[in-house]
Design an enzyme around this catalytic site. Structure first.
Site, PDB file in Angstrom:
ATOM      1  N   SER A 160       0.834  -1.208   0.000  1.00  0.00           N
ATOM      2  CA  SER A 160       0.000   0.000   0.000  1.00  0.00           C
ATOM      3  C   SER A 160       0.868   1.258   0.000  1.00  0.00           C
ATOM      4  O   SER A 160       0.521   2.262  -0.630  1.00  0.00           O
ATOM      5  CB  SER A 160      -0.953   0.009   1.201  1.00  0.00           C
ATOM      6  OG  SER A 160      -0.233   0.120   2.408  1.00  0.00           O
ATOM      7  N   ASP A 218       7.029   2.532   6.041  1.00  0.00           N
ATOM      8  CA  ASP A 218       6.859   1.924   4.718  1.00  0.00           C
ATOM      9  C   ASP A 218       6.955   2.964   3.604  1.00  0.00           C
ATOM     10  O   ASP A 218       7.609   2.733   2.581  1.00  0.00           O
ATOM     11  CB  ASP A 218       5.512   1.192   4.623  1.00  0.00           C
ATOM     12  CG  ASP A 218       5.480  -0.079   5.462  1.00  0.00           C
ATOM     13  OD1 ASP A 218       6.393  -0.254   6.294  1.00  0.00           O
ATOM     14  OD2 ASP A 218       4.550  -0.886   5.297  1.00  0.00           O
TER      15      ASP A 218
END
Length: 410
Positions: A160, A218
């Site tokens: 994502s 991330d």
């Protein structure tokens, strides 16, 4: 109107060391995984915005005037100039998406209130980022966006975030907020540090739409690549790191990160004198690994690989001790050990993924034999690299046939 066709990509991520310990204030090392998400940006005629995400079954398009009206709607019933100024301040890379904004976007896109499916969250993140970035930097751009990924979703590999980083870079470029650094004749190009900071800030907002309260690790890995250290909310990129060959294996065993994290906490509360030294040891492994990685580029000696392998082995034992192992991961480690290779889980554990270090001189035959045996266990396996570059612009000549084919779908 945006008039060029561009292809860009961002890497996934794996945790090298420090998973679970990081929840308790210890350091974790996150590294960029060279399985990438690719985005193709094209001009779209007739004042439309189109987005296609074949991996999660999304094909959506909207008229730009409708999107602009929706954006103005956030600013309430004011004069046009005042509404534009208010919309710009309502959407900012330093502001979290509000519940009201997301509810309005869900209603607009026909997404159910509590929807958590990947296709719903991906559509919502796209709409939010498209409106927010254009509110700050100009009109909603008429663009056609196609996204294709080598990363599996829901496997803890930063899929994502790679998507959010690609979207941020594409939309900021289309709105003129950042440059297009790819020059004629170049195969790849990257943005300036200042532009990467802006990409990262907007990608973090996209991650907030999808995850609510992400750590920011991330999207930072997806933006800058390489490796970074994360501790108590502070993200520090490592200066220079080597690119290492690995096998990435998905056991396909589902797990709940929340349940695993709660289980570790319970063990620490029950046996503090036993468990806290284990966390300290995991922390020391992260520090030692960081030291090794930082000296390797200047002195790429084979003597470092046995050290990295031993750190893998010790940490895997520790992760079993704190209760996040799984028979599937034990099997993965046994299979790779039978080929002289060293593995550990990465991420939450309890199934999920594992990584296996490959030395530069590990033969193709040994790698293929290990992959064959892992696949025979019902696992999915990729040979790839860690320490990969962050978000990158590509010329067509720099893309392999599989990516070109995936992005040529009209």
């Amino acid at each position: 109107m945006w008039e060029r066709s561009l292809v860009l990509s961002a890497p996934g991520k794996v945790i090298l060391h420090g998973e679970h310990a990081v929840v308790h204030g210890k350091a974790a090392l996150a590294v960029a995984l060279d399985l990438r998400t690719f985005l193709r940006l094209r001009p779209c005629g007739e004042g439309r915005v189109r987005v296609r995400l074949p991996g999660v079954g999304v094909v959506r398009s909207w008229d730009t005037p409708r999107l602009q009206a929706l954006r103005r709607g956030f600013a309430g019933k004011r004069g046009e100039e005042e509404a534009a100024a208010r919309a710009s301040s309502d959407f900012d890379e330093s502001k979290s998406p509000s519940v009201e904004q997301l509810d309005t976007l869900k209603e607009f896109a026909g997404i159910a209130a509590g929807a958590s499916a990947p296709e719903s969250l991906a559509t919502l993140a796209f709409l939010y980022m498209c409106l927010a970035i254009s509110a700050k930097y100009g009109d909603v751009p008429s663009v056609d966006i196609l996204v294709w990924s080598e990363l599996p979703t829901g496997a803890g590999l930063g899929s994502s975030a790679a998507y959010a980083v690609c979207l941020a870079a594409a939309l900021l470029t289309a709105c003129g907020a950042i440059s297009c650094p790819l020059k004629e004749g170049e195969s790849t190009a990257r943005w300036t540090e200042e532009e990467l900071n802006l990409i990262n800030s907007w990608a973090f907002q996209g991650e907030r739409v999808i995850h609510g309260n992400p750590s920011g690790v991330d999207n930072a890995v997806g933006t800058w690549g390489g490796a970074l250290r994360y501790q108590s909310g502070k993200i520090t990129p490592l200066k220079r790191v080597p690119t290492l060959r690995i096998l990435l294996t998905n056991t396909k065993v589902p797990r709940s990160t929340k349940v695993l994290v709660a289980g570790v906490k319970e063990k620490i509360l029950k046996f503090p004198a036993i468990m806290n030294p284990v966390l300290d040891s995991i922390d020391a492994i992260s520090q030692e690994c960081q030291s090794v990685l930082e000296v390797m580029p200047a002195n790429p000696s084979p003597e470092y690989y046995p050290v990295l392998e031993e750190l893998f082995d010790i940490n895997q034992h520790h992760l079993n001790v704190i209760g996040v192992g799984h028979p599937s991961l034990d099997r993965l480690c046994q299979v790779t050990a039978s080929h002289g290779l060293h593995s550990k889980l990465t991420g939450a554990g309890g199934g999920g993924c594992g990584i296996t270090l490959l030395r530069p001189d590990t033969s193709l035959l040994a790698v293929e034999a290990a992959k064959r045996d892992l696949c025979a266990c019902g696992f999915e396996c990729w040979e790839t690299k860690i320490g990969a570059p962050g978000v990158t612009l590509h010329s067509s000549s720099s893309l392999n046939a599989e990516v070109l084919h995936a992005l040529s779908e009209s």
